[in-house]
Design an enzyme around this catalytic site. Structure first.
Site, PDB file in Angstrom:
ATOM      1  N   TYR A   1      35.677 -29.721  15.966  1.00  0.00           N
ATOM      2  CA  TYR A   1      35.059 -29.456  17.266  1.00  0.00           C
ATOM      3  C   TYR A   1      34.613 -30.718  17.994  1.00  0.00           C
ATOM      4  O   TYR A   1      34.066 -30.633  19.075  1.00  0.00           O
ATOM      5  CB  TYR A   1      33.889 -28.483  17.107  1.00  0.00           C
ATOM      6  CG  TYR A   1      34.330 -27.036  16.974  1.00  0.00           C
ATOM      7  CD1 TYR A   1      35.612 -26.713  16.576  1.00  0.00           C
ATOM      8  CD2 TYR A   1      33.455 -25.986  17.264  1.00  0.00           C
ATOM      9  CE1 TYR A   1      36.022 -25.407  16.448  1.00  0.00           C
ATOM     10  CE2 TYR A   1      33.858 -24.659  17.144  1.00  0.00           C
ATOM     11  CZ  TYR A   1      35.147 -24.381  16.735  1.00  0.00           C
ATOM     12  OH  TYR A   1      35.553 -23.079  16.619  1.00  0.00           O
TER      13      TYR A   1
ATOM     14  N   LYS B   1      37.014 -25.761   1.913  1.00  0.00           N
ATOM     15  CA  LYS B   1      38.393 -25.580   1.442  1.00  0.00           C
ATOM     16  C   LYS B   1      38.826 -26.901   0.803  1.00  0.00           C
ATOM     17  O   LYS B   1      39.822 -27.517   1.218  1.00  0.00           O
ATOM     18  CB  LYS B   1      39.266 -25.178   2.642  1.00  0.00           C
ATOM     19  CG  LYS B   1      40.673 -24.750   2.295  1.00  0.00           C
ATOM     20  CD  LYS B   1      40.779 -23.417   1.608  1.00  0.00           C
ATOM     21  CE  LYS B   1      42.229 -23.103   1.272  1.00  0.00           C
ATOM     22  NZ  LYS B   1      42.374 -21.938   0.380  1.00  0.00           N
TER      23      LYS B   1
ATOM     24  N   ASP C   1      38.606 -18.919   2.432  1.00  0.00           N
ATOM     25  CA  ASP C   1      39.415 -17.689   2.468  1.00  0.00           C
ATOM     26  C   ASP C   1      38.791 -16.614   1.582  1.00  0.00           C
ATOM     27  O   ASP C   1      38.714 -15.434   1.963  1.00  0.00           O
ATOM     28  CB  ASP C   1      40.882 -17.965   2.081  1.00  0.00           C
ATOM     29  CG  ASP C   1      41.039 -18.982   0.959  1.00  0.00           C
ATOM     30  OD1 ASP C   1      40.015 -19.503   0.469  1.00  0.00           O
ATOM     31  OD2 ASP C   1      42.189 -19.252   0.569  1.00  0.00           O
TER      32      ASP C   1
ATOM     33  N   ASP D   1      31.954 -21.033  12.715  1.00  0.00           N
ATOM     34  CA  ASP D   1      32.193 -20.300  13.955  1.00  0.00           C
ATOM     35  C   ASP D   1      32.947 -19.004  13.651  1.00  0.00           C
ATOM     36  O   ASP D   1      32.578 -17.905  14.098  1.00  0.00           O
ATOM     37  CB  ASP D   1      33.008 -21.192  14.906  1.00  0.00           C
ATOM     38  CG  ASP D   1      32.999 -20.681  16.329  1.00  0.00           C
ATOM     39  OD1 ASP D   1      32.275 -19.701  16.606  1.00  0.00           O
ATOM     40  OD2 ASP D   1      33.709 -21.255  17.170  1.00  0.00           O
TER      41      ASP D   1
ATOM     42  N   ASP E   1      31.372 -14.763  13.448  1.00  0.00           N
ATOM     43  CA  ASP E   1      31.864 -13.594  14.199  1.00  0.00           C
ATOM     44  C   ASP E   1      32.127 -12.454  13.213  1.00  0.00           C
ATOM     45  O   ASP E   1      31.824 -11.289  13.478  1.00  0.00           O
ATOM     46  CB  ASP E   1      33.170 -13.922  14.936  1.00  0.00           C
ATOM     47  CG  ASP E   1      32.943 -14.361  16.382  1.00  0.00           C
ATOM     48  OD1 ASP E   1      31.949 -15.072  16.617  1.00  0.00           O
ATOM     49  OD2 ASP E   1      33.749 -13.995  17.258  1.00  0.00           O
TER      50      ASP E   1
END
Ligand code: NAI
Length: 337
Positions: A123, A170, A203, A227, A231
Site C-alpha cells: 500500500y 505468508k 490462506d 484489509d 472485510d
C-alpha cells in the site's frame, strides 16, 4: 470542547455523515459533551471540482483538529486515506468483529480484533512499469513490524478475552518480507509471556475465519492482508454495515467505517449508518483515554448499547435483514440516546 474534522466522502458518505452529525448534535445537547464539527472536502467529487482528491486546506484543518471522522470515498481512496494514514503516522488500523444478539453472525461467540499495520507493504503505492511488466515494491521494516506487534500485544492485555495474538503472514512464500514480519512479532511476543502467541498463514486464516471464527482473539497482520481479512471478519459477524475502524498513531487518530462508498446503494436512504456510528464509539474511547475524560467513555458505551438495543428490537436497515431507512434508523438512535 473537542474539534472534530469530518470528511463527508462519496457515494453513501454524505448520507452516513448526516447521521453522524445528528448523533453528535444529540450527544452535545443531552450529555453536555461539546464538539465543534468542521465538514471537509476530499474524494472523487473533490478531485473533479478542485483537481485534488485531498486539498491542502482539508489537510490543514485535520491537523488542527483533535480527531478526524472520515466517511468513505470512492476511486480516489488511495489518494485520500492511504495518504492520510502515512502523513499522520496512523500506524495501527484497528478493526473489531464481534457477534451481537439479533445480528446475522456465523456464531454467537465471536469476539476478535484485527490489528493491521497501516503504513507499509504494497500500500505504499511504489509501483512502476518495466516494459511490458508491472512491478510493485513490498516494503516491510523491522521497526514498523515491531511497533504494530507491540500494539497488538498491548491490545490483547487490555481485552477481557482469551489473551491470544495470532500473527498472520505468508512467510513460506514471501520469505524475506513476511519472514521479517513474523520474526519481529515473535521477538515482541517474548515480552508478553502471559499472552498466547501463534502464527498462521494468511490462506489458512481466511478459511479459519469462516470455519472457527471463535478461536481468534487478536490478529496482527500486514497492511494488504489486514484489509482483506477485515472485510471477511466483518461479514462473519453480520456485514460491512456494522463494521467500524480506527486508524491510530501516537498523537492523532482517524475513525472511519471499514467499507467503501457503496455506490450501488448511494442516494437511496438505505445505507446502514451503524458502521460510522460505531466508529464514533471508538473515537469516544480514544478521546476519553487521551484526555482522561470519563464522560467520553460513558457516552461511547451508551451509543454502542443504543445501536445494538435498536437492532435487537427489530429496527434494522436492509443490509441486515430489515426495512428501515437511514434517516429513520438515525432518528430512533437520537430519540433513544
Ligand atoms: P463497498 O465496501 O463500498 O461495498 C461492498 C458492498 O457492501 C456493496 O454491496 C455495498 O452496498 C455494501 N455496503 C457497504 N457499506 C454498507 C452500508 N453502510 N450499508 C449497507 N450496505 C453497505 O466496496 P466496493 O463496492 O468494492 O467499493 C466502492 C468504492 O469505495 C470504490 O470506489 C472503492 O475504491 C471505495 N473504497 C473506499 C474505501 C475508503 O474510503 N476507506 C475503502 C474501500 C473501498
Amino acid at each position: 470542547m473537542y474539534k472534530i474534522s469530518l470528511i463527508t466522502g462519496d457515494g453513501i458518505g454524505p448520507e452516513i455523515s448526516d447521521s453522524a452529525v445528528s448523533v453528535l448534535n444529540t450527544i452535545n445537547e443531552k450529555y453536555d459533551l461539546k464538539f465543534e464539527i468542521t465538514k471537509l472536502l476530499a474524494g472523487d467529487k473533490t478531485l473533479e471540482v478542485t483537481g485534488k482528491a485531498l486539498p491542502d486546506e482539508t489537510i490543514n484543518i485535520i491537523k488542527d483538529s483533535d480527531t478526524c471522522l472520515k466517511a468513505p470515498v470512492g476511486e480516489s481512496a488511495a489518494d485520500v486515506i492511504v495518504v492520510l494514514r502515512r502523513m499522520l503516522d496512523l500506524y495501527a488500523n484497528i478493526r473489531p468483529a464481534k457477534s451481537y444478539p439479533h445480528m446475522p453472525a456465523l456464531r454467537d461467540d465471536i469476539d476478535m480484533v484485527i490489528v493491521r499495520e497501516n503504513t507499509e507493504d504494497l500500500y505504499r503505492g511504489q509501483e512502476f512499469r518495466v516494459g511490458d511488466s508491472a512491478v510493485a515494491l513490498r516494503v516491510i521494516s523491522k521497526a514498523a513490524s515491531k511497533r504494530i506487534a507491540k500494539y497488538a500485544f498491548e491490545t490483547a492485555m487490555q481485552r477481557d478475552s482469551m489473551r491470544k495474538v495470532t500473527c498472520v503472514h505468508k512467510s513460506n512464500v514471501m520469505r524475506v518480507t513476511d519472514g521479517l514480519f513474523a520474526q519481529s512479532c515473535t521477538d515482541v511476543s517474548k515480552d508478553y509471556p502471559d499472552i498466547t502467541f501463534e502464527q498462521m498463514y494468511v490462506d489458512a486464516c481466511a478459511m479459519n475465519l469462516i470455519r472457527q471464527p471463535e478461536q481468534f482473539d487478536v490478529i496482527v497482520t500486514t497492511n494488504l492482508f489486514g484489509d482483506i481479512l477485515s472485510d471477511e471478519s466483518s461479514q462473519v459477524v453480520g456485514g460491512l454495515g456494522m463494521a467500524p475502524a480506527a486508524n491510530i498513531g501516537d498523537n492523532f487518530a482517524l475513525f472511519e467505517p471499514v467499507h467503501g462508498a457503496a455506490f450501488d446503494i448511494a442516494g437511496q436512504d438505505i445505507a446502514n449508518p451503524s458502521s460510522f456510528l460505531l466508529s464514533i464509539k471508538m473515537m469516544f474511547d480514544w478521546l476519553g483515554a487521551k484526555h482522561n475524560d470519563s464522560k467520553c467513555i460513558k457516552v461511547g458505551v451508551k451509543l454502542e448499547s443504543t445501536i445494538f438495543d435498536l437492532v435487537k428490537s427489530g429496527v434494522k436497515t436492509k443490509d441486515i435483514g430489515g426495512d428501515v431507512s437511514t434517516t429513520e434508523f438515525t432518528k430512533q438512535i437520537t430519540d433513544n440516546l
